[in-house]
Design a protein around this motif. Structure first.
Motif, mmCIF file in Angstrom:
data_model
loop_
_atom_site.group_PDB
_atom_site.id
_atom_site.type_symbol
_atom_site.label_atom_id
_atom_site.label_comp_id
_atom_site.label_asym_id
_atom_site.label_seq_id
_atom_site.Cartn_x
_atom_site.Cartn_y
_atom_site.Cartn_z
ATOM 1 N N TRP A 301 0.831 -1.207 0.000
ATOM 2 C CA TRP A 301 0.000 0.000 0.000
ATOM 3 C C TRP A 301 0.858 1.247 0.000
ATOM 4 C CZ3 TRP A 301 -0.463 3.676 4.081
ATOM 5 C CH2 TRP A 301 -1.372 4.695 3.799
ATOM 6 N N VAL A 302 1.905 1.256 0.821
ATOM 7 C CA VAL A 302 2.799 2.411 0.849
ATOM 8 C C VAL A 302 3.472 2.593 -0.510
ATOM 9 C CG1 VAL A 302 4.922 3.367 1.840
ATOM 10 C CG2 VAL A 302 3.210 2.291 3.324
ATOM 11 N N ALA A 303 3.936 1.515 -1.095
ATOM 12 C CA ALA A 303 4.622 1.594 -2.391
ATOM 13 C C ALA A 303 3.690 2.096 -3.495
ATOM 14 C CB ALA A 303 5.194 0.232 -2.771
ATOM 15 N N ALA A 304 2.408 1.739 -3.406
ATOM 16 C CA ALA A 304 1.453 2.107 -4.463
ATOM 17 C C ALA A 304 0.845 3.494 -4.253
ATOM 18 C CB ALA A 304 0.319 1.068 -4.526
ATOM 19 N N SER A 305 1.080 4.081 -3.094
ATOM 20 C CA SER A 305 0.493 5.390 -2.815
ATOM 21 C C SER A 305 1.293 6.490 -3.515
ATOM 22 C CB SER A 305 0.506 5.651 -1.308
ATOM 23 O OG SER A 305 -0.282 4.698 -0.625
ATOM 24 N N LYS A 306 0.571 7.481 -3.987
ATOM 25 C CA LYS A 306 1.223 8.633 -4.598
ATOM 26 C C LYS A 306 1.915 9.476 -3.527
ATOM 27 C CE LYS A 306 -2.224 9.287 -8.259
ATOM 28 N NZ LYS A 306 -3.243 10.226 -8.785
ATOM 29 N N GLU A 307 2.998 10.084 -3.893
ATOM 30 C CA GLU A 307 3.643 11.012 -2.973
ATOM 31 C C GLU A 307 2.823 12.304 -2.889
ATOM 32 O OE1 GLU A 307 7.767 11.641 -3.657
ATOM 33 O OE2 GLU A 307 8.141 9.564 -4.185
ATOM 34 N N ILE A 308 2.911 12.946 -1.730
ATOM 35 C CA ILE A 308 2.198 14.213 -1.557
ATOM 36 C C ILE A 308 2.931 15.292 -2.343
ATOM 37 C CG2 ILE A 308 1.608 15.996 0.127
ATOM 38 C CD1 ILE A 308 1.085 13.840 2.111
#
Length: 308
Positions: A301-308
């Motif tokens: 999930w962290v890897a697939a999340s977009k950066e802010i």
């Protein structure tokens, strides 16, 4: 793909030794976030090694708040935590950063997301007087007094539960009202429903327990025994939370020559495994809104999340 900016805060809970600290660090680095401790033992300055607080090197990789800021002589509570967390949350939001709350203390997470009963702080003088009576008169005598003054609380508590019996009497002495009255009144939550992404990291049990045992040995080699020796030398009340941290009572017994080092380590490991089991049960029943994930799924999930 999920945008991290969709969350006003991320909550990462899980049993001890589940890898949640590494996950929180990865998330904070990616999102420009601030890691906020939500573990009742990692607040204590005296117990860095034995509570597996982040190392200085890890703290240098992302901002960390509410770690090691409390002396072991302080009876730090969920109420203290919520007040401290409110100040930190305001600061983090003012900076435009993502708050990442991480820890294993279910009551702290519940206080953040559900609110907290409005029990006022108990003056130190009252707390000390009740604890002195507990040592002098014994727990049965105080339970009998509690039965006269707060029958409902006495009926709920085991007659040998020193900590909770003392707490119930302290509140009556300080406020003139039983705990149940205060528990009926709650403060608004800092993080209401719909404003967070809440995860519970749930590793496979046998692997987790093996990791707990291995980590305890690493802690001993890294200076945990020296920490406990310094703590024991202070002569603090054994009912203080820091004095009951997993491993502390058994290692103090070893230092006093009452048991062997191997016995102390075995007790510390067993206590930590039992605590991890209780964490699974507590979150399942008390905070069902948390999304359960394997460590691997959480990393994904962290890897697939977009950066802010």
């Amino acid at each position: 793909m999920t945008s991290l900016s969709d969350n006003k805060a991320v909550l990462i809970a899980g049993p001890t030794a589940s890898g949640k600290s590494a996950l929180a660090l990865e998330l904070a680095q990616k999102a420009g976030g601030v890691i906020i401790n939500t573990d009742s033992m990692q607040v204590y300055h005296d117990l860095r090694v034995l509570t597996a607080r982040p190392t200085a090197e890890e703290e240098a990789l992302a901002p960390h708040r509410l770690y090691g800021h409390v002396d072991a002589a302080v009876n730090y509570s969920a109420g203290h935590f919520v007040r401290d967390a409110a100040h930190v949350l305001d600061d983090v939001r003012h900076q435009g950063r993502l708050p990442v709350f991480i820890g294993g203390t279910g009551l702290y997470f519940k206080a953040l997301t559900r609110g907290l009963s409005a029990v006022p702080p108990v003056p130190d003088a009252i707390r000390e007087a009740v604890r002195e009576r507990l040592d002098r008169e014994g727990v049965e005598a105080l339970h009998a007094e509690l039965a006269r003054r707060d029958a409902a609380a006495a009926a709920r508590l085991n007659v040998r539960d020193r900590t909770r019996i003392a707490r119930a009497l302290e509140v009556i002495e300080a406020t003139g009202r039983p705990l149940a009255d205060w528990h009926a009144e709650t403060t608004p939550p800092l993080l209401p429903a719909g404003t967070t992404r809440a995860l519970f990291i749930a590793p496979e049990r046998d692997a987790l327990y093996a990791r707990i045992d291995a980590r305890f040995e690493v802690m001993l080699q890294a200076g945990a025994l020296d920490e406990v020796e310094r703590l024991a030398a202070r002569g603090l009340d054994p009912l203080l939370p820091a004095m009951k941290a997993h491993g502390v009572p058994a290692l103090i017994r070893y230092l006093r020559g009452e048991i062997s080092r191997e016995e102390a380590a075995s007790i510390g490991k067993a206590d930590t495994r039992h605590y991890a089991k209780r964490q699974f049960t507590w979150f399942r029943h008390q905070l069902p809104e948390f999304e359960w994930m394997t460590p691997e799924a959480a990393k994904g999930w962290v890897a697939a999340s977009k950066e802010i």
